[in-house]
Every structure is written in structure tokens, then in C-alpha cells.
Design a protein around this motif. Structure first.
Motif, short mmCIF file in Angstrom:
data_model
loop_
_atom_site.label_atom_id
_atom_site.label_comp_id
_atom_site.label_asym_id
_atom_site.label_seq_id
_atom_site.Cartn_x
_atom_site.Cartn_y
_atom_site.Cartn_z
N ASP A 1 2.28 15.28 -0.10
CA ASP A 1 1.56 13.75 0.52
C ASP A 1 0.46 14.22 1.45
O ASP A 1 0.97 15.06 2.23
CB ASP A 1 2.70 12.85 0.99
N SER B 1 -0.15 12.22 3.76
CA SER B 1 0.49 11.52 5.08
C SER B 1 1.86 12.27 5.51
O SER B 1 2.78 12.58 4.98
CB SER B 1 0.86 10.15 4.81
N GLU C 1 0.60 -1.36 5.05
CA GLU C 1 0.98 -0.16 4.28
C GLU C 1 -0.21 0.58 4.45
O GLU C 1 -1.53 0.29 4.69
CB GLU C 1 1.06 -0.58 2.86
N ASP C 2 -0.09 1.88 4.34
CA ASP C 2 -1.31 2.92 4.48
C ASP C 2 -2.26 2.83 3.57
O ASP C 2 -2.17 2.91 2.12
CB ASP C 2 -0.76 4.47 4.20
N HIS C 3 -3.58 2.43 3.77
CA HIS C 3 -4.79 2.25 2.98
C HIS C 3 -5.07 3.40 2.30
O HIS C 3 -5.31 3.22 1.11
CB HIS C 3 -5.85 1.51 3.77
N ALA C 4 -4.83 4.34 2.74
CA ALA C 4 -4.94 5.79 1.92
C ALA C 4 -4.11 6.01 0.60
O ALA C 4 -4.32 6.64 -0.09
CB ALA C 4 -4.73 6.85 3.01
N ALA C 5 -3.06 5.40 0.78
CA ALA C 5 -2.21 5.30 -0.34
C ALA C 5 -2.37 4.21 -1.48
O ALA C 5 -1.63 4.23 -2.51
CB ALA C 5 -0.64 5.12 0.09
N PRO D 1 6.98 1.47 7.92
CA PRO D 1 5.44 1.42 7.95
C PRO D 1 4.80 2.90 8.36
O PRO D 1 5.62 3.27 9.36
CB PRO D 1 5.08 0.28 8.48
N PRO D 2 3.67 3.16 8.05
CA PRO D 2 2.97 2.78 7.18
C PRO D 2 3.31 3.23 5.67
O PRO D 2 2.60 3.16 4.60
CB PRO D 2 1.76 2.87 7.37
N VAL D 3 4.37 3.86 5.47
CA VAL D 3 4.69 4.59 4.34
C VAL D 3 4.70 3.33 2.94
O VAL D 3 5.48 2.43 3.04
CB VAL D 3 5.98 5.71 4.34
#
Length: 350
Positions: free
Chosen positions: A191, A193, A260-264, A131-133
């Protein structure tokens, strides 16, 4: 097949019905009510059944598969079915039992199995996960297979030199799978991130594919000039971008929303924020006849086609492809030339 089923259970980009929110805080795994360690010794099968019942009682999705997969991983196997009966029925050591309890307690917090065991299979690769990938879903395997099939249909594609750009690489699943399948391919992965960039780098090194992959920490939304400076003409641009509608973020399962990453995931009000930036840049990045392959929400293909027709005259919308469940999931676009013209295609194919 059960492993495929569990992988599908982690898919929340197409099914947005709210799931049970669970009983545990997202930041305090240790506060979850895990069963006490057994006083005596237990077998692997007994551990699977004990945790299946506990997961079920606590509303954890796919309880049986979750417990099977964690115990199999502890025993250094891909699946419970691949272990012989003798290993399954012999007693676990105290250390093994404690490790089962540690990993299963993480799952009890609704942490996805992929993060619990810190790896997952994507097509022919085993990738490290943390996480958070973003965790790659089955639909993204279909995206890779679509790209490979299209390249193989072109004359001499197996020996041709191609360069691929992946926008939003996450764990590196798309780029690394393409590199594994196409020895002549080179790739650039981007990416926003740093965690994703680091994980893609780690996976590339583990798979010995680092020599054909450039990885950069850059945000296509905020620094398009950096994207253009890093990427020469490429044959194909592949992306599984954030495409959830913002209103759908509230209904995600805890496995996704907590870890998980909300930006993804969040693509903005119409799910197209990042997609529009990618498609605006695409004509400046693609070589002649270069193509864009993109995984999107099933509601997106007609929206994307109309938007491109109005806003990006250098791109031709070629067709929409369906995923294995029959939903319009993949968009294919091509850099328009004087010969092809800017008119969009209208095909819809399986």
C-alpha cells in the motif's frame, strides 16, 4: 440483515449521487449540536430512539441502524437483536450513557460507523478500522469469494501452494480473508499509505496470520522497481484499486469525502491511473497462467479490455464478472503463454 444494509450504505464507489453535506465541520466534531446528556437515567432502547431521531433531523444516513449499531457495540454485542430484552430495558450506567453520547456525536459529524466503533466485519473476520484507511465494501467480499471459487475449481487447489499479491491492501481485508480460508496460501500486501500498512499489520497480528503475510509500504505508481524486487512469481494478483473517475470525487457522501483517504479512491480522469500501472507490471510478477482479479467501476471492463489488447500483449483478458446487483464489477485476466496466446476472452458471467 440490518448490518449488511448499513455496510452497503457506506458503499459510494458505485452510487455517486451527492448526499446531504451535513451540518458539521469535518474537523470539529465537538461543534456538532448534540442533544444534552439526560438528567435522569435511560435504557439502551431509549438511547437508540433518542439518537435515531437526532440523526434523522440532522440528515445522517440510515439513522436507526447507526444508533442501533453504536449502542450494541457499547454493550459488547454485534447487533441490538442479539441482546436479550432485559439488557435492553435496564438502565445504562452514567459511564455507559456518556460513552453513547461520545460515539454518537462522532457519527453526527458524518464519521462512518466503522470508524466510530473502530472495527467492522469482513466475511468471517472482525477487522480494526480507523481513518483514513479505506473501509472495505460488500463488493470486495464478493471479490474474495470469486477468487476462492476459482481456486477451488482447480484440481488439488485446497492443498496446493499459492502465493498472492494484493496491491492496495488498506485494512488488509482481502489478504487476511484469503489467508484465513486457505491455510496453504502465502501473501504479499502493498500500500502507498503508511497508515494502511500499519493497520494491516495490526489486523494480521490480532488474527495470528502474520507468519504468512509480508506487508510493504510501496507505491506501485511511483516505484514499480520496488514492487518487482519485493514480489517473486505469484499465482494471483488481487486488487481493489482506486477507481473513481476524478470528476466523481466532488459528489461523494460526507462519510467518504471527509474521512477516507482520497488517494485510495481517486483513479484519475478515467479512473484507470493505478489500474494501468498494475496491469503493466502484472506479467513480470505472475507465474505462468497466473491470474489478476480486480474490482473496478462498472464502466471499466470494456475500457480495460481494449487497453490491455493494445498495451500489454503478455496478458489475456479472460472475463468480466457481475456483482450481486448485476453490475459488471470484476475483471479477470491471465498471463498469456505460447499456448494461450494474447487474444482476449469475451465472457461476461454472474
Amino acid at each position: 440483515m440490518w448490518r449488511r444494509s448499513l455496510r452497503a450504505a457506506r458503499r459510494c464507489l458505485g452510487c455517486r449521487s451527492p448526499g446531504p453535506q451535513g451540518m458539521c465541520s469535518s474537523h470539529a466534531v465537538r461543534t456538532c449540536s448534540a442533544p444534552a446528556l439526560p438528567a435522569g437515567r435511560i435504557t439502551a432502547l431509549q438511547a437508540v430512539e433518542l439518537w435515531r431521531r437526532h440523526f434523522e433531523e440532522r440528515g445522517v444516513t440510515e439513522p436507526h441502524l447507526s444508533s442501533q449499531y453504536i449502542v450494541a457495540h457499547l454493550l459488547r454485542a454485534k447487533t441490538i437483536q442479539s441482546l436479550d430484552q432485559e439488557r435492553l430495558t435496564e438502565f445504562l450506567s452514567r459511564e455507559e450513557t456518556e460513552q453513547v453520547w461520545k460515539l454518537c456525536t462522532r457519527r453526527l459529524s458524518r464519521m462512518p460507523v466503522q470508524y466510530v466503533i473502530e472495527e467492522w466485519d469482513f466475511r468471517e473476520l472482525t477487522l480494526k478500522m480507523r481513518p483514513p484507511v479505506f473501509i472495505p465494501r460488500p463488493e470486495t467480499e464478493e471479490l474474495v469469494e470469486l477468487v476462492l471459487a476459482d481456486l477451488q475449481r482447480k484440481s488439488g487447489a485446497a492443498d496446493a501452494q499459492h502465493t498472492c499479491l494484493e496491491v492496495g491492501c488498506g485494512s488488509g481485508a482481502i489478504s487476511l480473508s484469503l489467508l484465513k480460508s486457505l491455510p496453504q496460501l502465502k501473501a504479499v500486501a502493498l500500500d502507498q499509505s503508511q497508515a494502511a500498512v500499519d493497520l494491516t499489520t495490526e489486523n494480521a497480528l490480532r488474527l495470528r496470520l502474520q507468519d504468512r503475510l509480508q506487508i510493504h509500504h510501496v507505491d506501485v505508481m511511483t516505484d514499480p522497481e520496488a514492487v518487482l524486487s519485493l514480489c517473486g512469481p505469484v499465482s494471483l494478483l488481487v486488487s481493489n484499486p482506486p477507481y473513481l473517475f476524478s470528476e466523481d470525487m466532488a459528489s461523494l457522501e460526507p462519510e467518504v469525502s471527509r474521512f477516507e483517504d482520497h488517494a485510495a479512491l481517486d483513479g484519475g480522469e478515467d479512473g484507470l491511473n493505478v489500474i494501468k500501472h498494475i496491469l503493466t507490471l502484472a506479467p513480470q510478477i505472475l507465474s505462468d497462467h497466473g491470474r489478476v482479479y480486480m474490482e473496478v467501476d462498472p464502466r471499466h471492463p470494456p475500457l480495460i479490455r481494449r487497453w490491455v489488447e493494445v498495451n500489454v500483449e503478455e496478458l489475456q483478458y479472460v472475463e468480466t464478472r457481475l456483482d450481486i446487483t448485476g453490475r459488471p464489477r470484476f475483471c479477470i485476466l491471465q498471463k498469456a503463454t505460447a499456448e494461450t496466446g494474447p487474444q482476449a476472452g469475451s465472457g461476461l458471467r454472474n
